[in-house]
Enzyme design. Structure first.
Site, PDB file in Angstrom:
ATOM      1  N   SER A 213       0.845  -1.182   0.000  1.00  0.00           N
ATOM      2  CA  SER A 213       0.000   0.000   0.000  1.00  0.00           C
ATOM      3  C   SER A 213       0.888   1.243   0.000  1.00  0.00           C
ATOM      4  O   SER A 213       1.714   1.407  -0.885  1.00  0.00           O
ATOM      5  CB  SER A 213      -0.960  -0.037   1.191  1.00  0.00           C
ATOM      6  OG  SER A 213      -1.979   0.920   1.051  1.00  0.00           O
ATOM      7  N   GLU A 327      -8.999  -5.594  -4.373  1.00  0.00           N
ATOM      8  CA  GLU A 327      -8.434  -4.533  -3.538  1.00  0.00           C
ATOM      9  C   GLU A 327      -9.540  -3.694  -2.892  1.00  0.00           C
ATOM     10  O   GLU A 327      -9.464  -3.324  -1.716  1.00  0.00           O
ATOM     11  CB  GLU A 327      -7.548  -3.604  -4.384  1.00  0.00           C
ATOM     12  CG  GLU A 327      -6.379  -4.268  -5.087  1.00  0.00           C
ATOM     13  CD  GLU A 327      -5.133  -4.341  -4.226  1.00  0.00           C
ATOM     14  OE1 GLU A 327      -5.177  -3.899  -3.056  1.00  0.00           O
ATOM     15  OE2 GLU A 327      -4.120  -4.860  -4.726  1.00  0.00           O
ATOM     16  N   HIS A 413      -7.384  -5.695  -0.313  1.00  0.00           N
ATOM     17  CA  HIS A 413      -6.189  -4.915  -0.020  1.00  0.00           C
ATOM     18  C   HIS A 413      -5.653  -5.294   1.362  1.00  0.00           C
ATOM     19  O   HIS A 413      -6.409  -5.362   2.326  1.00  0.00           O
ATOM     20  CB  HIS A 413      -6.583  -3.436  -0.056  1.00  0.00           C
ATOM     21  CG  HIS A 413      -5.459  -2.465  -0.049  1.00  0.00           C
ATOM     22  ND1 HIS A 413      -4.540  -2.376  -1.068  1.00  0.00           N
ATOM     23  CD2 HIS A 413      -5.112  -1.505   0.855  1.00  0.00           C
ATOM     24  CE1 HIS A 413      -3.680  -1.406  -0.804  1.00  0.00           C
ATOM     25  NE2 HIS A 413      -4.000  -0.870   0.365  1.00  0.00           N
TER      26      HIS A 413
END
Length: 498
Positions: A213, A327, A413
């Protein structure tokens, strides 16, 4: 070649892989005097300062190296994570407020217990959290399991939020026009690693930078930064080619001036800003998540990320890059559903040709949100890096553990982090995690993500876009999923999700 520093490990007995007991270990060199703990064949050194504290008059300045000739001593526990607001919506990504501080520039090292006898590859982790929250103390990032695969693992803190990314014109008063302080912290930590990791048994000429990320985005920014290109040798980006705004300095200066006004500083100067109470810095005025992210300053971040990769103005290192297949599922449903309004009726109807008509509006919007948030950027970076002649490997993580499958749309995610570190693994996921971890370590060791006994993972090239797919049924090699859909979205230049 850099010479690894000689080190001396002093312990009551050398720990072995079967040790269940924790044993104290001392690492002593001319520059370091560290206290660690050995357990199950790994020695951990926690809370090592890598720069002077950025506090008081040194708030909002580039990190200062530790004093030359001064022996570095560690805390023996995790150092404070960087000061940050508590964001309830981020759940387990948050750290406890009581464990945060402006004095936060610490790193941690996990090394195989025999690391004094050989040089191991080094893996330096940059945590995620939107450049606003997170820290190296989170249990998810414990390096024990990964170090047992035969690497020296480093995790670190860097300044976040307004403390990490504030571009007020007042900084120019003292000759410091910086603002990307969090990225400069990462650079200073990497310099510390180059200088000292040999004492831990790490190879200073074989450093892999990896992150997820915002941590993965940081890896990309450092690949493109003249300040960092010689500080690492390989790069792994997990869900990091994110749709970021990348404001310029003028836009960020306006945001900083609005913050100063909200803080009650009518004519702010550098001293006045640095004297603000921490609670004011963290909490004054509205703060959009895009207000405290890396920005184009012409120095640390010389240009936009995609421009840098397209022009080949990045570190020419092997790159492993990918993301998860869902995600968008990390965020509330509104994150995905707003794609429908953003596209407008005509483009939403066009998009249906590339989506499953049997799925709900949310599922179809989430597919597009995932593409816009990470997948398109990942493809763009991978294509550019490969086209410029650099070894590039691309993956898609789509594994959902047996107990969570049901109606799951895929891996969300952050879902891949436990598989890399081997912590907090769901039931039934051990084999998938071991295979993925071995590939990451193989890449750190040689630049090729294939360990002994594994199916070769071919490089990603513009004329052969083969990905490694990590699925519920194991690993497979195959083409880009949904290529036509991605091409359609790429044609919509004005559409953003973040």
């Amino acid at each position: 070649m850099r010479k690894a520093q000689a080190s001396a490990f002093l312990a009551s007995a050398s720990p072995t892989a079967s040790d269940a007991l924790v044993r104290p270990v001392t690492l002593a060199t001319d520059a370091l005097a560290l206290e660690g703990e050995a357990r199950d064949g790994v020695v951990a050194y926690l809370g090592i300062p890598y720069a002077r504290p950025p506090v008081g008059a040194w708030r909002w300045r580039a990190p200062r190296p530790l004093p030359a000739g001064e022996t570095v001593r560690n805390l023996g526990r995790f150092g404070p994570d960087c000061a940050q607001p508590y964001l309830p919506a981020m759940g387990e990504q948050n750290v406890e407020p009581a464990s945060t501080s402006e004095d936060c520039l610490y790193l941690n090292v996990w090394a195989p217990a025999d690391a004094g006898e050989r040089a191991y590859p080094v893996m330096v982790w940059l945590h995620g959290g939107g450049f606003r929250i997170g820290g190296s103390s989170l249990p998810l990032y414990n390096g024990d399991v990964l170090a047992r695969e035969g690497v020296v693992v480093v995790t670190l803190n860097y300044r976040l939020g307004r403390l990490g990314f504030l571009a007020h014109p007042a900084w120019q008063e003292d000759g410091d026009s910086a603002g990307n302080f969090g990225l400069l912290d990462q650079c200073e930590a990497l310099r510390f690693v180059r200088r000292h990791i040999g004492a831990f048994g790490g190879d200073p000429d074989n450093v892999t930078l990896f992150g997820e990320s915002a941590g993965g985005s940081s890896v990309l920014y450092l690949m493109a930064s003249p300040r960092a290109r010689d500080l690492f040798d390989r790069a792994i980006v997990q869900s990091g080619a994110i749709d970021l705004p990348e404001f310029d300095r003028a836009r960020m200066a306006g945001i900083a001036e609005a913050f100063a006004a909200n803080a009650g500083l009518a004519t702010p100067d550098a001293a006045g800003l640095r004297a603000l109470p921490l609670e004011t810095v963290l909490g004054t005025g509205p703060q959009d998540k895009t207000d405290t992210m890396p920005f184009i300053d012409g120095d640390v971040v010389p240009c936009g990320l995609y421009e840098a990769f397209a022009q080949g103005r990045v570190a020419p290192v092997p790159l492993l890059i990918g993301g998860t297949d869902h995600e968008a599922g990390f965020f509330p449903p509104g994150f995905s559903l707003r794609v429908i309004d953003a596209m407008g009726p005509a483009r939403w109807r066009q998009a249906q040709a590339f989506l499953d008509p049997e799925q709900s509006d949310y599922a179809r919007a989430a597919r597009l949100a995932t593409d816009l948030f990470v997948t398109l950027g990942t493809r763009r970076v991978a294509r550019a890096h490969a086209a410029n002649g650099h070894a590039t490997y691309r993956y898609e993580f789509a594994y959902v553990p047996p107990g969570a499958r049901g109606d799951a749309l895929g891996a969300v995610h952050t879902d891949d982090i436990p598989y890399v570190f081997g912590n907090a693994l769901p039931a039934g996921a051990g084999a998938t995690a071991e295979a993925l971890r071995r590939r990451w370590v193989a890449f750190a060791r040689s630049g090729q993500p294939t360990a002994d006994g594994q199916r070769p993972w071919p490089a990603y090239w513009p004329d052969d876009e083969t990905l490694l797919h990590v699925t519920d049924d194991g690993e497979r090699l195959g083409p880009e999923p949904g290529r036509a859909r991605l091409d359609f979205l790429a044609s919509l230049d004005s559409l953003q999700i973040n």
